[in-house]
Write a protein that holds these residues in place. Structure first.
Motif, short mmCIF file in Angstrom:
data_model
loop_
_atom_site.label_atom_id
_atom_site.label_comp_id
_atom_site.label_asym_id
_atom_site.label_seq_id
_atom_site.Cartn_x
_atom_site.Cartn_y
_atom_site.Cartn_z
N ARG A 211 10.39 18.13 37.73
CA ARG A 211 9.82 18.48 39.04
C ARG A 211 8.32 18.18 39.08
O ARG A 211 7.79 17.76 40.11
CB ARG A 211 10.09 19.95 39.35
CG ARG A 211 11.54 20.26 39.69
CD ARG A 211 11.67 21.64 40.33
NE ARG A 211 11.25 22.70 39.42
CZ ARG A 211 12.07 23.32 38.58
NH1 ARG A 211 13.35 22.97 38.52
NH2 ARG A 211 11.61 24.29 37.80
N ARG A 212 7.65 18.38 37.98
CA ARG A 212 6.22 18.10 37.91
C ARG A 212 5.98 16.60 38.10
O ARG A 212 5.06 16.18 38.81
CB ARG A 212 5.65 18.59 36.58
CG ARG A 212 4.14 18.47 36.48
CD ARG A 212 3.64 19.02 35.17
NE ARG A 212 3.72 20.48 35.11
CZ ARG A 212 4.55 21.17 34.37
NH1 ARG A 212 5.43 20.54 33.60
NH2 ARG A 212 4.55 22.49 34.39
N VAL A 213 6.79 15.78 37.47
CA VAL A 213 6.68 14.33 37.63
C VAL A 213 6.93 13.96 39.09
O VAL A 213 6.20 13.14 39.67
CB VAL A 213 7.68 13.60 36.71
CG1 VAL A 213 7.71 12.10 37.03
CG2 VAL A 213 7.32 13.81 35.25
N GLU B 195 5.24 11.38 44.04
CA GLU B 195 5.28 11.38 45.50
C GLU B 195 3.87 11.51 46.09
O GLU B 195 3.58 10.93 47.15
CB GLU B 195 6.20 12.50 45.97
CG GLU B 195 7.67 12.16 45.69
CD GLU B 195 8.61 13.35 45.77
OE1 GLU B 195 8.13 14.43 46.20
OE2 GLU B 195 9.79 13.21 45.41
N ARG B 196 2.98 12.21 45.41
CA ARG B 196 1.59 12.28 45.85
C ARG B 196 0.93 10.91 45.74
O ARG B 196 0.22 10.47 46.64
CB ARG B 196 0.81 13.30 45.02
CG ARG B 196 -0.67 13.37 45.39
CD ARG B 196 -1.39 14.46 44.61
NE ARG B 196 -2.80 14.51 44.97
CZ ARG B 196 -3.74 13.76 44.41
NH1 ARG B 196 -3.42 12.91 43.43
NH2 ARG B 196 -5.00 13.85 44.81
N LEU C 107 7.03 0.91 43.36
CA LEU C 107 7.18 2.30 42.94
C LEU C 107 8.05 3.16 43.87
O LEU C 107 8.92 3.89 43.37
CB LEU C 107 5.80 2.94 42.77
CG LEU C 107 5.78 4.39 42.29
CD1 LEU C 107 6.54 4.55 40.98
CD2 LEU C 107 4.34 4.89 42.16
N PRO C 108 7.89 3.14 45.20
CA PRO C 108 8.69 4.04 46.04
C PRO C 108 10.20 3.85 45.86
O PRO C 108 10.93 4.83 45.68
CB PRO C 108 8.25 3.68 47.47
CG PRO C 108 6.86 3.16 47.30
CD PRO C 108 6.88 2.40 46.01
N GLY C 109 10.66 2.61 45.90
CA GLY C 109 12.08 2.36 45.73
C GLY C 109 12.56 2.69 44.33
O GLY C 109 13.68 3.21 44.13
N ILE D 183 15.51 6.82 40.65
CA ILE D 183 15.46 7.80 39.58
C ILE D 183 15.88 9.18 40.09
O ILE D 183 16.64 9.90 39.43
CB ILE D 183 14.05 7.85 38.97
CG1 ILE D 183 13.80 6.60 38.12
CG2 ILE D 183 13.86 9.12 38.12
CD1 ILE D 183 12.42 6.51 37.53
N LYS D 184 15.38 9.57 41.26
CA LYS D 184 15.76 10.86 41.82
C LYS D 184 17.26 10.96 42.03
O LYS D 184 17.87 12.00 41.74
CB LYS D 184 15.03 11.08 43.16
CG LYS D 184 13.58 11.45 43.05
CD LYS D 184 13.04 12.01 44.35
CE LYS D 184 13.19 11.01 45.48
NZ LYS D 184 12.58 11.53 46.75
N HIS D 185 17.84 9.90 42.52
CA HIS D 185 19.29 9.90 42.74
C HIS D 185 20.03 10.06 41.43
O HIS D 185 21.00 10.83 41.32
CB HIS D 185 19.72 8.60 43.42
CG HIS D 185 21.19 8.51 43.66
ND1 HIS D 185 21.84 9.24 44.65
CD2 HIS D 185 22.16 7.78 43.03
CE1 HIS D 185 23.13 8.96 44.61
NE2 HIS D 185 23.35 8.08 43.64
#
Length: 502
Positions: free
Chosen positions: A379-381, A386-387, A488-490, A495-497
């Motif tokens: 969660r910290r990552v 996202e920031r 990076l965004p994609g 990774i989140k998925h």
């Protein structure tokens, strides 16, 4: 200066019947009698045998063709790196340094004396080239410490010639086994001597190994592995072995990250000061490593530039820049490894593992508390990535990406420690965090490369040289950073998925 050689050998039990006929071994054209050598070796260790516990041997030997000091480090079963120094009355300083991470403040004492009558044979091919040296060693061992005894035995030793094919030893072993000779139960003469001459009360009862059962035991197993890596890599760093500094730095980072990530299992009021010392050590190791990475990157980038666009002595200036830094930090690093602060850190790690500051949660079954720590790091990552994505390109985004990279490493190491307890989900997170670390690392390397290029450009300009090529390389590094920021965004969404099932 000590010399190093790779020793590949096998040892066998021997009866008084001597050496079986080896002329039938494939590839052997002749077995040459080289006579009998009389060897007298004194082995040194601490009173509690720290070197022997690590399968490291240190001896002073007279007789034979290689009289002198010999220090051997295990590489693999039957394979050791032997470092030799000329014969002298006292232990040479460079060898003393190579065992310091294990000996520390302890005193090296003579523990065993081995006297051997070595009957030597050379196995040679049709061209007279040495394939292996085979010897029948009649050994007498005397323990030199209080309460010790003596023992004797005969063994066969087969040592592969320098540069030889290890598969040849399989052929020799096949012949020996056919003649009834069996591999030795001891890894070395010293190991056998220590076992057979130890007073009965010194022989510890065997403790069967068992798998970690609690959350604390799982984490401590990982902590112990990193402590061992630091100690074992110390001699390689001193010898400037390839990749050794980087590997040791990674071990310190893994250990520091683990102490932070698993703060609910290990009391951080105890481990945080240890983490501070690990941070100091990693920083000292990084003085050389960071410059090495930059040099490799800039050299590779320069190689891609057409010769017509290289203006001035760019390669020469880059080489001078890299060499000057390496020489200075190298001496400093050896000083660090010899320092009281570093040796005290190793002692502190030993004490922490022997008497760990376990919190209540450490006694629980591993899955829940370990998964909780891993999820917290993830969660910290997520927040940092996202920031960074939300910021405009520029210094603030560069800093945010760098912070995300550091926390990605921490999450990766937490997942590594969790793998035995969590299995496949932790393995998947290690893989995704490693990939993210690589991507973010490419961006940070670009930032550092641009800073170095600006410095080099300024020096070149002051010397009256063209700064054109440095500017060209700077522009290419900017484009690399832009590509990372675009990707990076994609990449993060994927990774989140994938981490949803953690």
């Amino acid at each position: 200066m000590a010399d190093t050689k790779r020793e590949i050998e096998r040892k066998y039990e021997s009866e008084d019947s001597g050496l079986p006929d080896l002329t039938g071994v494939a590839g052997v054209a002749a077995v040459l009698d080289k006579g009998v050598a009389h060897l007298d070796a004194t082995y040194y260790d601490t009173a509690d045998e720290r070197l022997a516990a690590s399968s490291v041997t240190l001896r002073r030997r007279t007789g034979g063709s290689d009289a002198g000091w010999h220090l051997k480090f295990p590489v693999a079963p039957g394979v050791r790196d032997e470092i030799q120094a000329p014969l002298s009355d006292t232990l040479p300083g460079d060898l003393a340094g190579l065992v310091r991470s294990r000996v520390r403040g302890g005193e090296l004492l003579p523990v065993v004396r081995l006297r051997s009558n070595r009957d030597v044979r050379h196995l040679v091919d049709a061209d007279g080239r040495l394939l292996a040296e085979v010897s029948v060693d009649a050994v007498r061992a005397d323990r030199l410490t209080a309460g010790g005894g003596e023992t004797q035995w005969t063994e066969i030793e087969v040592e592969l010639a320098d540069g030889g094919d290890p598969a040849f030893l399989d052929k020799v072993e096949k012949r020996l086994r056919k003649a009834g000779v069996r591999p030795s139960a001891s890894a070395s003469k010293l190991a056998r001597a220590l076992a057979e001459t130890a007073p009965h009360q010194q022989q510890p009862a065997a403790v069967p190994a068992r798998e970690p059962a609690t959350a604390g035991e799982h984490v401590l197993a990982y902590v112990r592995a990193q402590r061992d890596a630091i100690v074992e890599l110390d001699p390689a760093v001193r010898r400037d072995a390839e990749d050794s500094v980087h590997s040791m730095r990674v071990a310190t980072r893994r250990l520091r990250s683990t102490l932070k990530s698993y703060g609910e299992l290990l009391d951080r009021t105890v481990t945080d000061p240890v983490g501070d010392e690990l941070k100091w050590l990693a920083g000292e190791l990084g003085l050389d490593r960071d410059r090495e990475v930059l040099t490799e990157r800039l050299t590779a980038a320069l190689d891609e530039v057409p010769a017509t666009l290289v203006r001035g002595p760019v390669a020469e200036r880059l080489h001078t820049w890299a060499s000057a830094a390496h020489g200075g930090t190298r001496g400093r690093l050896i000083g660090v490894l010899d320092s009281r602060r570093y040796l005290a850190l190793l002692d502190t790690l030993d004490a922490l593992i022997a008497d760990p500051p376990l919190r209540k949660a450490a006694g629980k079954k591993p899955r829940k508390p370990i998964a909780k720590a891993v999820k917290k790091d993830f969660r910290r990552v997520a927040g940092l990535v996202e920031r960074a994505v939300a910021l405009e390109p520029g210094t603030d985004r560069d800093v945010a990406i760098h912070e995300a990279r550091k926390k990605t490493k921490r999450a990766r190491y937490a997942a590594e420690a969790a793998r035995p307890a969590l299995g496949k989900p932790a393995k998947g997170l290690v893989k995704s965090m490693k990939a993210l670390q690589t991507l973010l690392g490419e961006h940070q390397d670009s930032v550092m490369a641009r800073q170095a290029l600006r410095e080099l450009s300024a020096v070149a300009h002051a010397a009256g040289e063209s700064a054109f090529t440095y500017g060209l390389l700077h522009e290419r590094e900017e484009q690399r950073a832009v590509r990372v920021e675009t990707e990076l965004p994609g990449f993060w969404d994927g990774i989140k998925h994938g981490a949803a099932g953690l």
